[in-house]
Design a protein around this motif. Structure first.
Motif, PDB file in Angstrom:
ATOM      1  N   ILE A   1       0.746  -1.205  -0.034  1.00  0.00           N
ATOM      2  CA  ILE A   1       0.042  -0.103  -0.113  1.00  0.00           C
ATOM      3  C   ILE A   1       0.954   1.170  -0.072  1.00  0.00           C
ATOM      4  O   ILE A   1       0.564   2.239  -0.649  1.00  0.00           O
ATOM      5  N   ARG A   2       1.870   1.342   0.875  1.00  0.00           N
ATOM      6  CA  ARG A   2       2.794   2.566   0.871  1.00  0.00           C
ATOM      7  C   ARG A   2       3.405   2.758  -0.480  1.00  0.00           C
ATOM      8  O   ARG A   2       3.420   3.813  -1.158  1.00  0.00           O
ATOM      9  N   VAL A   3       3.805   1.760  -1.414  1.00  0.00           N
ATOM     10  CA  VAL A   3       4.314   1.634  -2.735  1.00  0.00           C
ATOM     11  C   VAL A   3       3.144   2.525  -3.681  1.00  0.00           C
ATOM     12  O   VAL A   3       3.669   3.384  -4.237  1.00  0.00           O
ATOM     13  N   SER A   4       1.988   1.865  -3.461  1.00  0.00           N
ATOM     14  CA  SER A   4       0.983   2.704  -4.488  1.00  0.00           C
ATOM     15  C   SER A   4       0.779   4.054  -4.088  1.00  0.00           C
ATOM     16  O   SER A   4       0.500   4.817  -4.950  1.00  0.00           O
ATOM     17  N   LEU A   5       0.689   4.191  -2.625  1.00  0.00           N
ATOM     18  CA  LEU A   5       0.350   5.687  -2.335  1.00  0.00           C
ATOM     19  C   LEU A   5       1.431   6.613  -2.650  1.00  0.00           C
ATOM     20  O   LEU A   5       1.287   7.654  -3.076  1.00  0.00           O
ATOM     21  N   GLY A   6       2.777   6.047  -2.654  1.00  0.00           N
ATOM     22  CA  GLY A   6       4.055   6.943  -2.948  1.00  0.00           C
ATOM     23  C   GLY A   6       3.777   7.421  -4.272  1.00  0.00           C
ATOM     24  O   GLY A   6       4.045   8.458  -4.707  1.00  0.00           O
ATOM     25  N   LEU A   7       3.441   6.431  -5.171  1.00  0.00           N
ATOM     26  CA  LEU A   7       3.525   6.589  -6.735  1.00  0.00           C
ATOM     27  C   LEU A   7       2.149   7.729  -6.783  1.00  0.00           C
ATOM     28  O   LEU A   7       2.366   8.662  -7.752  1.00  0.00           O
ATOM     29  N   ALA A   8       1.134   7.541  -6.128  1.00  0.00           N
ATOM     30  CA  ALA A   8       0.196   8.328  -6.301  1.00  0.00           C
ATOM     31  C   ALA A   8       0.462   9.919  -5.970  1.00  0.00           C
ATOM     32  O   ALA A   8      -0.078  10.914  -6.566  1.00  0.00           O
ATOM     33  N   VAL A   9       1.078   9.910  -4.819  1.00  0.00           N
ATOM     34  CA  VAL A   9       1.485  11.156  -4.423  1.00  0.00           C
ATOM     35  C   VAL A   9       2.497  12.062  -5.303  1.00  0.00           C
ATOM     36  O   VAL A   9       2.255  13.161  -5.653  1.00  0.00           O
ATOM     37  N   ASP A  10       3.400  11.220  -5.781  1.00  0.00           N
ATOM     38  CA  ASP A  10       4.354  11.847  -6.704  1.00  0.00           C
ATOM     39  C   ASP A  10       3.651  12.234  -7.720  1.00  0.00           C
ATOM     40  O   ASP A  10       4.101  13.323  -8.446  1.00  0.00           O
ATOM     41  N   ARG A  11       2.713  11.796  -8.487  1.00  0.00           N
ATOM     42  CA  ARG A  11       2.005  11.925  -9.723  1.00  0.00           C
ATOM     43  C   ARG A  11       1.361  13.161  -9.640  1.00  0.00           C
ATOM     44  O   ARG A  11       1.025  14.131 -10.449  1.00  0.00           O
ATOM     45  N   LEU A  12       0.656  13.346  -8.328  1.00  0.00           N
ATOM     46  CA  LEU A  12      -0.347  14.333  -8.134  1.00  0.00           C
ATOM     47  C   LEU A  12       0.582  15.610  -7.760  1.00  0.00           C
ATOM     48  O   LEU A  12      -0.017  16.950  -8.035  1.00  0.00           O
ATOM     49  N   HIS A  13       1.678  15.465  -7.341  1.00  0.00           N
ATOM     50  CA  HIS A  13       2.395  16.853  -6.906  1.00  0.00           C
ATOM     51  C   HIS A  13       3.860  16.875  -7.826  1.00  0.00           C
ATOM     52  O   HIS A  13       4.682  17.583  -7.328  1.00  0.00           O
ATOM     53  N   ALA A  14       3.492  16.352  -8.951  1.00  0.00           N
ATOM     54  CA  ALA A  14       4.872  16.337  -9.971  1.00  0.00           C
ATOM     55  C   ALA A  14       5.266  17.866 -10.318  1.00  0.00           C
ATOM     56  O   ALA A  14       6.484  18.015 -10.571  1.00  0.00           O
ATOM     57  N   GLY A  15       4.430  18.889 -10.376  1.00  0.00           N
ATOM     58  CA  GLY A  15       4.769  20.235 -10.665  1.00  0.00           C
ATOM     59  C   GLY A  15       5.301  21.066  -9.406  1.00  0.00           C
ATOM     60  O   GLY A  15       5.484  22.193  -9.819  1.00  0.00           O
ATOM     61  N   HIS A  16       5.322  20.422  -8.395  1.00  0.00           N
ATOM     62  CA  HIS A  16       5.895  21.402  -7.136  1.00  0.00           C
ATOM     63  C   HIS A  16       7.477  21.311  -7.047  1.00  0.00           C
ATOM     64  O   HIS A  16       8.087  20.063  -7.816  1.00  0.00           O
ATOM     65  N   GLU A  17       8.024  21.792  -6.152  1.00  0.00           N
ATOM     66  CA  GLU A  17       9.274  21.980  -5.903  1.00  0.00           C
ATOM     67  C   GLU A  17       9.907  20.663  -5.204  1.00  0.00           C
ATOM     68  O   GLU A  17       8.963  19.995  -4.490  1.00  0.00           O
TER      69      GLU A  17
END
Length: 293
Positions: free
Chosen positions: A90-106
């Motif tokens: 679950i941590r792997v899937s959540l990490g990928l989702a967070v990275d995708r949602l915030h790809a445009g951030h610093e």
């Protein structure tokens, strides 16, 4: 259970989204937690029966106690082995989702929010089972204590309501303090990249100040709660000692369930405090909630 295929999380990050994507695995872990908790909650009662049985020259009650303890160990070991694999996926899937949602951030913000997102899974893996355990223990303790004497059950219910009332007075403060801490954490990587010692020093001092304020609030809340629980425990011991025909096993059972109730009840404000922190993190992980980026 194979972990090669990771479920894809879409939309805003929330506990609801995590549960919808992994509900079978999560419910399986929680079901085993409940089974283990019921066994744990019955141990003091079985110990009390074993004491009275041994004093009467019987060993049957001791055998039942031994079987319950052995079964508890087997279930506990199996659950922990399974949990690590389930929540790791679950941590792997959540990490990928967070990275995708915030790809445009610093990078600094992305790094901090990726670390924060892991706390959501930690809550499901560690604190929800602890909360389930506490609730089951509270219910069983309430029933057992009430059967011995209704006054004991009323005292347990009253101290629980008082304890939750204490925490409710501090919920907004916990949320605000955690927001300050998380906001400062998001700046860390950028400050390290700049390499200016004065800014890094100020950043670390701000983190320290935020942690101190959170810790001081925790100490105040739990100090008040402990005082309530001590009064409850002393009251129950007084009632138990004055009960007509009280045996050693019965007094032990009442004392043990009263202490179990105290320990379980303390898990409730701890879980509520975690919820205050995680509510702020979920808001921060939702792209529309960004204030600086």
């Amino acid at each position: 259970m194979p972990m090669a295929k990771q479920a894809r999380l879409n939309g805003p990050i929330s506990f609801g989204a995590l549960f919808r994507s992994f509900w079978r695995r999560i419910l399986a872990t929680w079901a085993v937690v409940l089974l283990e908790t019921v066994l744990i909650a019955l141990i003091p009662l079985l110990i009390g029966y074993a004491i009275d049985g041994l004093l009467a020259g019987r060993t049957e009650e001791l055998l039942w106690l031994s079987a319950a303890l052995a079964l508890q160990v087997l279930i506990g070991v199996g659950r922990r082995v399974y949990d690590t694999r389930v929540y790791g996926g679950i941590r792997v899937s959540l990490g990928l989702a967070v990275d995708r949602l915030h790809a445009g951030h610093e990078v600094s913000t992305r790094n901090a929010r990726l670390d924060m997102s892991r706390e959501l899974v930690d809550f499901l893996e560690k604190e929800v089972p602890e909360l389930l355990t506490a609730i089951v223990q509270i219910v069983i303790a309430l029933v057992v204590l009430s059967l011995f004497d209704p006054r004991l059950g009323v005292a347990a219910a009253a101290v629980t309501l008082a304890m939750l009332g204490v925490y409710a007075c501090f919920h907004q403060r916990f949320y605000r303090l955690n927001a300050d801490f998380n906001a400062q954490t998001e700046r860390q990587v950028d400050l390290l990249r700049l390499g200016r010692r004065s800014r890094i020093f100020r950043h670390l001092k701000l983190l320290r100040r935020a942690e101190i304020r959170i810790s001081d609030t925790e100490a105040l809340v739990f100090g008040a709660i402990y005082l309530l629980q001590i009064a409850f425990l002393l009251y129950n011991l007084t009632v138990a000692a004055g009960m007509p025909g009280a045996t050693a096993g019965r007094i032990f059972t009442i004392a043990t369930y009263s202490w179990d109730y105290v320990e379980a009840a303390l898990s409730l404000p701890a879980a509520l405090q975690s919820w205050s922190r995680l509510s702020e993190i979920i808001a921060r992980l939702t792209p529309s909630s960004d204030k600086r980026d």
